[in-house]
Design a protein around this motif. Structure first.
Motif, PDB file in Angstrom:
ATOM      1  N   LEU A 146      27.284  21.946 -10.519  1.00 46.63           N
ATOM      2  CA  LEU A 146      27.688  20.623 -10.995  1.00 46.63           C
ATOM      3  C   LEU A 146      26.572  19.607 -10.802  1.00 46.63           C
ATOM      4  O   LEU A 146      25.834  19.652  -9.805  1.00 46.63           O
ATOM      5  CB  LEU A 146      28.931  20.150 -10.240  1.00 46.63           C
ATOM      6  CG  LEU A 146      30.226  20.895 -10.541  1.00 46.63           C
ATOM      7  CD1 LEU A 146      31.329  20.449  -9.577  1.00 46.63           C
ATOM      8  CD2 LEU A 146      30.678  20.683 -11.986  1.00 46.63           C
ATOM      9  N   VAL A 200      31.088  13.442  -9.893  1.00 46.63           N
ATOM     10  CA  VAL A 200      30.652  14.526 -10.756  1.00 46.63           C
ATOM     11  C   VAL A 200      30.348  13.943 -12.135  1.00 46.63           C
ATOM     12  O   VAL A 200      31.190  13.285 -12.737  1.00 46.63           O
ATOM     13  CB  VAL A 200      31.717  15.623 -10.868  1.00 46.63           C
ATOM     14  CG1 VAL A 200      31.290  16.704 -11.860  1.00 46.63           C
ATOM     15  CG2 VAL A 200      32.000  16.239  -9.496  1.00 46.63           C
ATOM     16  N   THR A 245      28.348  19.429 -15.829  1.00 48.25           N
ATOM     17  CA  THR A 245      27.961  20.756 -15.359  1.00 48.25           C
ATOM     18  C   THR A 245      26.506  21.016 -15.702  1.00 48.25           C
ATOM     19  O   THR A 245      25.962  20.462 -16.663  1.00 48.25           O
ATOM     20  CB  THR A 245      28.837  21.845 -15.988  1.00 48.25           C
ATOM     21  OG1 THR A 245      28.721  21.762 -17.412  1.00 48.25           O
ATOM     22  CG2 THR A 245      30.290  21.676 -15.579  1.00 48.25           C
ATOM     23  N   ASP A 258      36.016  13.814  -9.550  1.00 47.53           N
ATOM     24  CA  ASP A 258      35.735  14.583 -10.759  1.00 47.53           C
ATOM     25  C   ASP A 258      36.581  14.041 -11.910  1.00 47.53           C
ATOM     26  O   ASP A 258      37.523  14.678 -12.372  1.00 47.53           O
ATOM     27  CB  ASP A 258      36.039  16.064 -10.503  1.00 47.53           C
ATOM     28  CG  ASP A 258      35.677  16.958 -11.687  1.00 47.53           C
ATOM     29  OD1 ASP A 258      34.878  16.517 -12.526  1.00 47.53           O
ATOM     30  OD2 ASP A 258      36.196  18.084 -11.753  1.00 47.53           O
ATOM     31  N   SER A 307      31.259  24.528  -9.402  1.00 42.67           N
ATOM     32  CA  SER A 307      32.537  24.524 -10.114  1.00 42.67           C
ATOM     33  C   SER A 307      33.122  25.935 -10.169  1.00 42.67           C
ATOM     34  O   SER A 307      32.402  26.909 -10.439  1.00 42.67           O
ATOM     35  CB  SER A 307      32.328  24.002 -11.539  1.00 42.67           C
ATOM     36  OG  SER A 307      33.445  24.273 -12.349  1.00 42.67           O
TER      37      SER A 307
END
Length: 316
Positions: free
Chosen positions: A284, A311, A314, A203, A269
């Motif tokens: 995510l 990632v 979002t 991430d 998340s």
């Protein structure tokens, strides 16, 4: 003609003998039993206020028969994650499907005689007693005992689905969910027929204070329904087969004891604040670091799959 009748008579006798032997063989096969071990595990709870969850198990029965070698035990379910299990006992069972496991709990005292018997240990060290409408939990999930196999039945006491938190301005109290939700929140699988998905989630965009990955049977994830909470206790991601926390600098995770089939992985998340601890933030968007199609992951007992993701943002 006499000789013909004699031959026909002998043939009938031989045929009857063959049928009789066949029935005897079938009966022997039906009556054969296989030693079956029972173990308990847990999918992690996504609550920062929970340090441990202890349950005192006084009896476990399968089709009304108590496990052999079982002794009353107080076990910290929250420690049995990432494939860890605790052995409960064993039974000699015939090869078939079973769907009648009953756990008996002691809410009042643990195996040392201390109160309470089932409780959440909070991060501040406080014990919060857990109780339910009944001390007998009828597990509705089924499992299969296989012929000529090492049968180990894993009972996944998914804390994320089986305990709830009720918050007020002054305190936070935990309890078991309703009896129907409690029964539905526990799954049983034969380890012989399960696989595993593990890997990492990087991430670099720093989207979350915590990331949880959920495994869903293909086609069963509905974003709107799963993130809003389901049932009287408002359990989120209720249809997930299991889940795992993405941990450490490496962002590793492990989804264990998955029955054979096709799965999709959902990454969520969570944000943390002092008042409420961790709470769901958003789903995510991720992409495979190896080109694997995340919505179609085929799990079988012969392979341990590695799924590494990045990632990318979002879900808006």
């Amino acid at each position: 003609m006499k000789n013909l009748f004699k031959i026909s008579g002998l043939a009938v006798i031989a045929l009857m003998a063959m049928v009789s032997c066949s029935k005897n063989d079938d009966t022997a096969m039906e009556g054969e039993s296989y030693n079956t071990t029972f173990e308990v595990t847990d999918a992690p709870i996504d609550n920062a206020n929970v340090e441990a969850v202890f349950v005192t198990i006084t009896n476990v029965t399968v089709d009304g028969k108590s496990l052999e070698g079982f002794n009353a035990t107080t076990v910290n379910l929250a420690a049995l994650v990432d494939g860890k299990t605790a052995v409960l006992g064993n039974l000699d069972l015939q090869a078939k499907t079973y769907s009648n496991i009953v756990f008996e709990l002691d809410f009042d005292k643990d195996v040392n005689g201390d109160a309470p018997g089932c409780y959440v240990e909070k991060a501040n060290g406080e014990k919060d007693a857990l109780v339910a409408a009944s001390n007998k939990i009828n597990i509705t999930d089924s499992f299969e005992v296989l012929a000529q196999a090492k049968n180990v039945i894993v009972i996944d006491f998914d804390l994320r689905k089986t305990i709830k938190e009720e918050k007020s301005a002054l305190s936070s109290d935990f309890d078991f969910v309703t009896m129907s939700e409690l029964s539905a929140g526990i799954r049983t699988v034969n380890k012989e027929t399960t696989g595993k998905i593990s890997g990492s989630a990087s991430d670099s965009k720093n989207t979350s204070d915590k990331i949880i990955v959920y495994a869903y049977k293909k086609g069963t994830f509905n974003a709107d329904a799963e993130t809003k909470g389901k049932g009287k206790s408002g359990v989120t991601f209720a249809n997930a087969v299991t889940s795992a926390e993405v941990k450490g600098i490496s962002g590793s995770y492990s989804l264990d004891f998955l029955e054979e089939g096709e799965y999709e992985l959902i990454f969520a998340s969570y944000k943390e604040d002092e008042a409420n601890g961790f709470s769901f933030n958003s789903l995510l968007e991720v992409e495979s670091a190896t080109g694997l199609k995340l919505g179609l992951i085929d799990v079988n007992s012969a392979l341990k799959l590695t799924v590494n993701v990045k990632v990318t943002g979002t879900v808006q």
